[in-house]
Design a protein around this motif. Structure first.
Motif, mmCIF file in Angstrom:
data_model
loop_
_atom_site.group_PDB
_atom_site.id
_atom_site.type_symbol
_atom_site.label_atom_id
_atom_site.label_comp_id
_atom_site.label_asym_id
_atom_site.label_seq_id
_atom_site.Cartn_x
_atom_site.Cartn_y
_atom_site.Cartn_z
ATOM 1 N N ASP A 35 12.114 15.769 -13.438
ATOM 2 C CA ASP A 35 12.395 16.923 -14.266
ATOM 3 C C ASP A 35 11.123 17.613 -14.715
ATOM 4 N N SER A 36 10.115 16.842 -15.090
ATOM 5 C CA SER A 36 8.894 17.439 -15.613
ATOM 6 C C SER A 36 8.153 18.225 -14.548
ATOM 7 N N ALA A 37 8.395 17.935 -13.289
ATOM 8 C CA ALA A 37 7.696 18.652 -12.214
ATOM 9 C C ALA A 37 8.178 20.082 -12.089
ATOM 10 N N LYS A 38 9.389 20.377 -12.613
ATOM 11 C CA LYS A 38 9.980 21.673 -12.370
ATOM 12 C C LYS A 38 9.295 22.788 -13.153
ATOM 13 N N GLY A 39 8.758 22.453 -14.325
ATOM 14 C CA GLY A 39 8.220 23.503 -15.166
ATOM 15 C C GLY A 39 6.718 23.566 -15.195
ATOM 16 N N LYS A 68 7.204 14.084 -4.885
ATOM 17 C CA LYS A 68 5.760 14.240 -4.796
ATOM 18 C C LYS A 68 5.225 14.712 -6.147
ATOM 19 N N PRO A 69 4.303 13.979 -6.745
ATOM 20 C CA PRO A 69 3.855 14.307 -8.107
ATOM 21 C C PRO A 69 3.081 15.615 -8.174
ATOM 22 N N LYS A 70 3.364 16.362 -9.245
ATOM 23 C CA LYS A 70 2.639 17.593 -9.514
ATOM 24 C C LYS A 70 1.836 17.487 -10.808
ATOM 25 N N ASN A 71 2.374 16.770 -11.776
ATOM 26 C CA ASN A 71 1.651 16.574 -13.036
ATOM 27 C C ASN A 71 0.699 15.393 -12.868
ATOM 28 N N ILE A 72 -0.494 15.685 -12.393
ATOM 29 C CA ILE A 72 -1.472 14.646 -12.075
ATOM 30 C C ILE A 72 -2.581 14.655 -13.120
ATOM 31 N N VAL A 73 -2.945 13.469 -13.579
ATOM 32 C CA VAL A 73 -4.088 13.303 -14.478
ATOM 33 C C VAL A 73 -5.054 12.366 -13.773
ATOM 34 N N ALA A 74 -6.335 12.699 -13.786
ATOM 35 C CA ALA A 74 -7.283 11.947 -12.966
ATOM 36 C C ALA A 74 -8.643 11.804 -13.646
ATOM 37 N N PRO A 88 -4.604 20.601 -7.551
ATOM 38 C CA PRO A 88 -5.006 20.713 -8.949
ATOM 39 C C PRO A 88 -4.481 19.548 -9.783
ATOM 40 N N VAL A 89 -5.132 19.298 -10.899
ATOM 41 C CA VAL A 89 -4.643 18.301 -11.854
ATOM 42 C C VAL A 89 -4.430 18.979 -13.205
ATOM 43 N N LYS A 90 -3.606 18.344 -14.050
ATOM 44 C CA LYS A 90 -3.344 18.911 -15.371
ATOM 45 C C LYS A 90 -4.331 18.425 -16.412
ATOM 46 N N GLY A 91 -4.792 17.175 -16.240
ATOM 47 C CA GLY A 91 -5.688 16.600 -17.228
ATOM 48 C C GLY A 91 -6.732 15.723 -16.582
#
Length: 346
Positions: A35-39, A68-74, A88-91
């Motif tokens: 769900d979180s990937a949608k927004g 496939k993950p979109k909200n990536i933190v690295a 891209p990453v979010k954090g």
């Protein structure tokens, strides 16, 4: 591994981030990764939710998500490598912004204004801010079988929030292998490995490796010391434990090998009084924020007496490489020039 020396030289001793209640609330907010990937609103790069995503990381873990993950933190350096592949990453966590607000060297080409920095030094990782990003995947490197820059004290809380994948960059791994594995991860996340920029970068890397081989053959016997300076100590690294140095050695670079390694087996610590213990023709000097650079090292009399320093044969070392072909090609090109132009002064 190359320790971060921003405030402490201990490998552990981290402090936990966030309170228990805040963490529980954050966990609830995270919910399901699908769900979180949608927004997200970020660039897709082929990372559409088209089915389960799996990746076997270098710690032997089968990492999987529902999509496939979109909200990536690295970790910052890993994020910078993914950025070079269009992911891209979010954090990020790790050295990202210097005291004057500029990008840290480990941020590479990333626009740091577009990522959330949840930790900017070695033992800093804001667990609640991490949870607020609704992470679907955490990515970092591994030097010694642990998650680099993930604090030991809060590791269990962090790893409950999202799956984690690590790419090995120390021990028995060489630079070329670490690059391959980082590229594998980027591809799994949607990177186009046939993009012209990526193909050209890999070709440039291979050409640069050939240049190093040619330089070592054309100028044999040049001794290279890998050093890092702090206020009280001068660290001399072994070429046998880090992915970059192991690869350079394979290309023919002749390194100074320290005799008495510290715990962990990555370097020998020398007092400044003994900084001249090893003679070399070239010094590869740690370029990370928090380490002393040539201008600051001028105050150290023993540094000034090193043969390579007297000859002006100092080359910055990217101690924690950004494992993309584009960034590592530059490392090899600079190394080739240093070897090719070096005079034997030791």
């Amino acid at each position: 591994m190359p320790k971060s020396r921003t405030s402490s030289l201990t490998r552990r001793g981290f402090i936990a981030a966030g309170g228990a209640l805040g963490l529980v609330m954050a966990l609830a907010a995270c919910g399901g990764g699908t769900d979180s990937a949608k927004g997200d609103g970020g660039k897709d790069n082929g990372a559409a939710a088209s089915g389960p995503w799996t990746f076997k990381d270098d710690l032997g873990n089968d990492v999987s998500t529902k999509a496939k993950p979109k909200n990536i933190v690295a970790f910052t350096g890993t994020a910078a490598a993914l950025y070079d592949y269009g992911i891209p990453v979010k954090g990020v966590f790790g050295p990202t912004k210097t005291a004057d607000g500029k990008p840290d060297v480990q941020a590479g080409s990333m626009d740091i204004s577009k990522v959330k920095i949840i930790g900017n030094v070695y033992d800093e990782f804001n667990v609640e801010e991490y949870a607020s990003l609704q992470p679907e995947l955490l990515v970092t490197n591994s030097w010694d079988g642990t998650y680099w820059y993930v604090p030991e004290a809060s590791k269990d809380k962090i790893l409950k929030l999202a799956p984690a994948a690590a790419i090995k960059v120390g021990g028995d791994v060489t630079l070329d292998k670490a690059l391959e594995r980082t590229a594998d991860l980027a591809k799994s996340l949607g990177a186009d490995m046939n993009a012209k920029t990526t193909v050209d970068a890999k070709a440039r890397f291979e050409a640069a490796a050939a240049k190093v081989r040619e330089a070592t053959k054309a100028n044999p016997g040049v001794k290279v010391l890998v050093g890092s300076g702090s206020a009280d100590l001068f660290y001399v690294s072994t070429p046998d434990t880090s992915a970059d140095l192991k690869y350079f050695k394979q290309l023919g670079v002749e390194f100074v090998t320290p005799e008495k390694l510290d715990e962990g087996g990555f370097f020998e610590s020398l007092s400044w009084e003994n900084a001249g213990k090893y003679k070399a023709d070239v010094v590869l000097l740690d370029n990370r924020t928090g380490t002393l650079q040539p201008e600051e090292l001028k105050a150290k009399a023993t540094w000034a007496e090193l043969p390579a320093v007297k000859a002006g044969q100092i080359t910055p070392r990217v101690t924690e490489p950004i494992f993309s072909y584009a960034k590592c090609a530059q490392l090899l090109e600079d190394l080739a020039k240093s070897i090719q132009n070096a005079k034997k002064v030791s």
